[in-house]
Design a protein around this motif. Structure first.
Motif, PDB file in Angstrom:
ATOM      1  N   LYS A  50       0.825  -1.211   0.000  1.00  0.00           N
ATOM      2  CA  LYS A  50       0.000   0.000   0.000  1.00  0.00           C
ATOM      3  C   LYS A  50       0.859   1.261   0.000  1.00  0.00           C
ATOM      4  CE  LYS A  50      -3.975  -2.064   2.178  1.00  0.00           C
ATOM      5  NZ  LYS A  50      -5.055  -1.896   3.096  1.00  0.00           N
ATOM      6  N   LEU A  51       2.064   1.149   0.545  1.00  0.00           N
ATOM      7  CA  LEU A  51       2.938   2.315   0.655  1.00  0.00           C
ATOM      8  C   LEU A  51       3.435   2.785  -0.710  1.00  0.00           C
ATOM      9  CD1 LEU A  51       4.297   4.292   2.574  1.00  0.00           C
ATOM     10  CD2 LEU A  51       6.221   2.711   2.721  1.00  0.00           C
ATOM     11  N   LEU A  52       3.834   1.854  -1.557  1.00  0.00           N
ATOM     12  CA  LEU A  52       4.353   2.249  -2.877  1.00  0.00           C
ATOM     13  C   LEU A  52       3.316   3.020  -3.691  1.00  0.00           C
ATOM     14  CD1 LEU A  52       6.568   2.281  -5.033  1.00  0.00           C
ATOM     15  CD2 LEU A  52       5.701   0.061  -5.797  1.00  0.00           C
ATOM     16  N   CYS A  95     -10.305  11.767  -8.040  1.00  0.00           N
ATOM     17  CA  CYS A  95     -10.450  10.304  -8.104  1.00  0.00           C
ATOM     18  C   CYS A  95      -9.148   9.551  -7.846  1.00  0.00           C
ATOM     19  CB  CYS A  95     -11.013   9.897  -9.459  1.00  0.00           C
ATOM     20  SG  CYS A  95     -12.696  10.480  -9.732  1.00  0.00           S
ATOM     21  N   VAL A  96      -8.035  10.251  -7.729  1.00  0.00           N
ATOM     22  CA  VAL A  96      -6.747   9.580  -7.498  1.00  0.00           C
ATOM     23  C   VAL A  96      -6.754   8.737  -6.223  1.00  0.00           C
ATOM     24  CG1 VAL A  96      -4.283   9.955  -7.022  1.00  0.00           C
ATOM     25  CG2 VAL A  96      -5.386  11.128  -8.941  1.00  0.00           C
ATOM     26  N   PRO A  97      -7.311   9.214  -5.103  1.00  0.00           N
ATOM     27  CA  PRO A  97      -7.344   8.328  -3.932  1.00  0.00           C
ATOM     28  C   PRO A  97      -8.060   7.002  -4.204  1.00  0.00           C
ATOM     29  CG  PRO A  97      -7.754  10.569  -3.240  1.00  0.00           C
ATOM     30  CD  PRO A  97      -7.774  10.568  -4.756  1.00  0.00           C
ATOM     31  N   PHE A  98      -9.134   7.031  -4.974  1.00  0.00           N
ATOM     32  CA  PHE A  98      -9.852   5.789  -5.287  1.00  0.00           C
ATOM     33  C   PHE A  98      -8.985   4.830  -6.095  1.00  0.00           C
ATOM     34  CE2 PHE A  98     -12.359   3.343  -8.361  1.00  0.00           C
ATOM     35  CZ  PHE A  98     -12.992   2.482  -7.470  1.00  0.00           C
ATOM     36  N   SER A  99      -8.406   5.303  -7.194  1.00  0.00           N
ATOM     37  CA  SER A  99      -7.607   4.388  -8.026  1.00  0.00           C
ATOM     38  C   SER A  99      -6.361   3.917  -7.279  1.00  0.00           C
ATOM     39  CB  SER A  99      -7.253   5.026  -9.378  1.00  0.00           C
ATOM     40  OG  SER A  99      -6.453   6.159  -9.219  1.00  0.00           O
ATOM     41  N   THR A 100      -5.854   4.750  -6.377  1.00  0.00           N
ATOM     42  CA  THR A 100      -4.701   4.344  -5.563  1.00  0.00           C
ATOM     43  C   THR A 100      -5.096   3.233  -4.595  1.00  0.00           C
ATOM     44  OG1 THR A 100      -3.752   6.562  -5.739  1.00  0.00           O
ATOM     45  CG2 THR A 100      -2.921   5.159  -3.960  1.00  0.00           C
ATOM     46  N   ILE A 101      -6.247   3.358  -3.962  1.00  0.00           N
ATOM     47  CA  ILE A 101      -6.726   2.313  -3.051  1.00  0.00           C
ATOM     48  C   ILE A 101      -6.946   1.008  -3.820  1.00  0.00           C
ATOM     49  CG2 ILE A 101      -8.729   1.571  -1.693  1.00  0.00           C
ATOM     50  CD1 ILE A 101      -8.928   4.506  -0.700  1.00  0.00           C
ATOM     51  N   VAL A 102      -7.539   1.100  -4.998  1.00  0.00           N
ATOM     52  CA  VAL A 102      -7.792  -0.105  -5.794  1.00  0.00           C
ATOM     53  C   VAL A 102      -6.472  -0.803  -6.130  1.00  0.00           C
ATOM     54  CG1 VAL A 102      -8.626  -0.966  -8.030  1.00  0.00           C
ATOM     55  CG2 VAL A 102      -9.994   0.673  -6.723  1.00  0.00           C
ATOM     56  N   PHE A 109      -4.005  -8.024  -9.604  1.00  0.00           N
ATOM     57  CA  PHE A 109      -4.934  -8.234 -10.712  1.00  0.00           C
ATOM     58  C   PHE A 109      -4.711  -7.149 -11.765  1.00  0.00           C
ATOM     59  CE2 PHE A 109      -7.484  -9.830  -7.012  1.00  0.00           C
ATOM     60  CZ  PHE A 109      -7.368 -11.181  -7.327  1.00  0.00           C
ATOM     61  N   ALA A 110      -4.485  -7.572 -12.988  1.00  0.00           N
ATOM     62  CA  ALA A 110      -4.204  -6.621 -14.066  1.00  0.00           C
ATOM     63  C   ALA A 110      -5.284  -5.540 -14.213  1.00  0.00           C
ATOM     64  CB  ALA A 110      -3.983  -7.361 -15.378  1.00  0.00           C
ATOM     65  N   PRO A 111      -6.588  -5.862 -14.131  1.00  0.00           N
ATOM     66  CA  PRO A 111      -7.587  -4.792 -14.285  1.00  0.00           C
ATOM     67  C   PRO A 111      -7.461  -3.677 -13.240  1.00  0.00           C
ATOM     68  CG  PRO A 111      -8.627  -6.920 -14.611  1.00  0.00           C
ATOM     69  CD  PRO A 111      -7.232  -7.193 -14.098  1.00  0.00           C
ATOM     70  N   ALA A 112      -7.032  -4.002 -12.032  1.00  0.00           N
ATOM     71  CA  ALA A 112      -6.827  -2.960 -11.013  1.00  0.00           C
ATOM     72  C   ALA A 112      -5.685  -2.041 -11.432  1.00  0.00           C
ATOM     73  CB  ALA A 112      -6.529  -3.598  -9.652  1.00  0.00           C
ATOM     74  N   VAL A 113      -4.637  -2.638 -11.973  1.00  0.00           N
ATOM     75  CA  VAL A 113      -3.495  -1.850 -12.450  1.00  0.00           C
ATOM     76  C   VAL A 113      -3.913  -1.030 -13.664  1.00  0.00           C
ATOM     77  CG1 VAL A 113      -1.132  -1.986 -13.322  1.00  0.00           C
ATOM     78  CG2 VAL A 113      -1.873  -3.538 -11.510  1.00  0.00           C
ATOM     79  N   TRP A 114      -4.728  -1.620 -14.528  1.00  0.00           N
ATOM     80  CA  TRP A 114      -5.186  -0.889 -15.720  1.00  0.00           C
ATOM     81  C   TRP A 114      -6.030   0.318 -15.340  1.00  0.00           C
ATOM     82  CZ3 TRP A 114      -7.073  -5.954 -18.425  1.00  0.00           C
ATOM     83  CH2 TRP A 114      -5.952  -6.712 -18.820  1.00  0.00           C
ATOM     84  N   LEU A 115      -6.825   0.187 -14.298  1.00  0.00           N
ATOM     85  CA  LEU A 115      -7.614   1.331 -13.821  1.00  0.00           C
ATOM     86  C   LEU A 115      -6.684   2.480 -13.437  1.00  0.00           C
ATOM     87  CD1 LEU A 115     -10.331   2.627 -12.841  1.00  0.00           C
ATOM     88  CD2 LEU A 115      -9.772   1.655 -10.600  1.00  0.00           C
ATOM     89  N   TYR A 116      -5.655   2.165 -12.665  1.00  0.00           N
ATOM     90  CA  TYR A 116      -4.695   3.188 -12.232  1.00  0.00           C
ATOM     91  C   TYR A 116      -3.958   3.776 -13.438  1.00  0.00           C
ATOM     92  CZ  TYR A 116      -1.132   5.430  -9.371  1.00  0.00           C
ATOM     93  OH  TYR A 116      -0.311   6.354  -8.774  1.00  0.00           O
TER      94      TYR A 116
END
Length: 192
Positions: A50-52, A95-102, A109-116
């Motif tokens: 979570k830190l990175l 929305c950056v906090p949301f995509s960062t949390i995801v 999971f690749a889709p989480a990374v793709w969202l970011y």
């Protein structure tokens, strides 16, 4: 027409809140009850995934905020077209906090990374668009820094996307290249 000072104030507030909200997901679990210093350190080490993303997102937001602050224009008022794009840019910032949390929770999971990745790519592209829409833009080093920073953000997003097919969890590391943007700007300016 909309006063630049009001847009700057809104932007500063949104960046401040978004940068602060990032840290809310960086916490130890409620059921964490270490019995020794070693267990405590071990528990802190579990926060690494979570830190990175937190550090990367904070840095990306910080660099985008600095680019906004440094941008110089002779205009004190902006038209509706610019303001509409500016508001869309600020929507992406909120929305950056949301995509960062995801990505920090589900980065394997690749889709989480793709969202970011998609989110940061949109921020980079809208940032570039805003440069072209800014009336009375003064040329100079500040403009080169903003353009280079947005381009590096877009390139690192593309790189992260490619890496996500090999290792989604490690793809996020591509965003560390954004720390090189200031050096790249100086180097390009010396050779130009």
């Amino acid at each position: 027409m909309f006063a630049r000072s009001r847009l700057d104030a809104l932007g500063d507030g949104i960046f401040a809140v978004a940068m602060t909200l990032l840290v809310l997901d960086l916490r130890l679990p409620d059921d964490f009850h270490p019995q020794s210093a070693a267990e405590f350190v071990e528990g802190l080490a579990t926060l690494w995934p979570k830190l990175l993303p937190y550090v990367l997102s904070f840095s990306v937001l910080g660099m985008r905020w600095l680019a906004n602050v440094e941008l110089r224009t002779r205009e004190e008022f902006f038209g509706r077209k610019y303001v509409d794009w500016w508001l869309f840019y600020l929507l992406l910032i909120t929305c950056v906090p949301f995509s960062t949390i995801v990505v920090s929770r589900y980065g394997n999971f690749a889709p989480a990374v793709w969202l970011y990745i998609g989110h940061t790519m949109l921020i980079a592209l809208i940032s570039m668009r805003l440069v072209y829409l800014t009336p009375g833009l003064e040329p100079g080093e500040h403009l080169r820094r903003r353009q280079t920073g947005a381009i590096v953000l877009a390139v690192t997003a593309v790189l992260a996307f490619g890496l996500s097919f090999l290792s989604p969890r490690d793809a996020i590391w591509a965003f560390t290249l954004n720390f090189l943007a200031p050096r790249l700007t100086r180097r390009l300016h010396r050779t130009a």
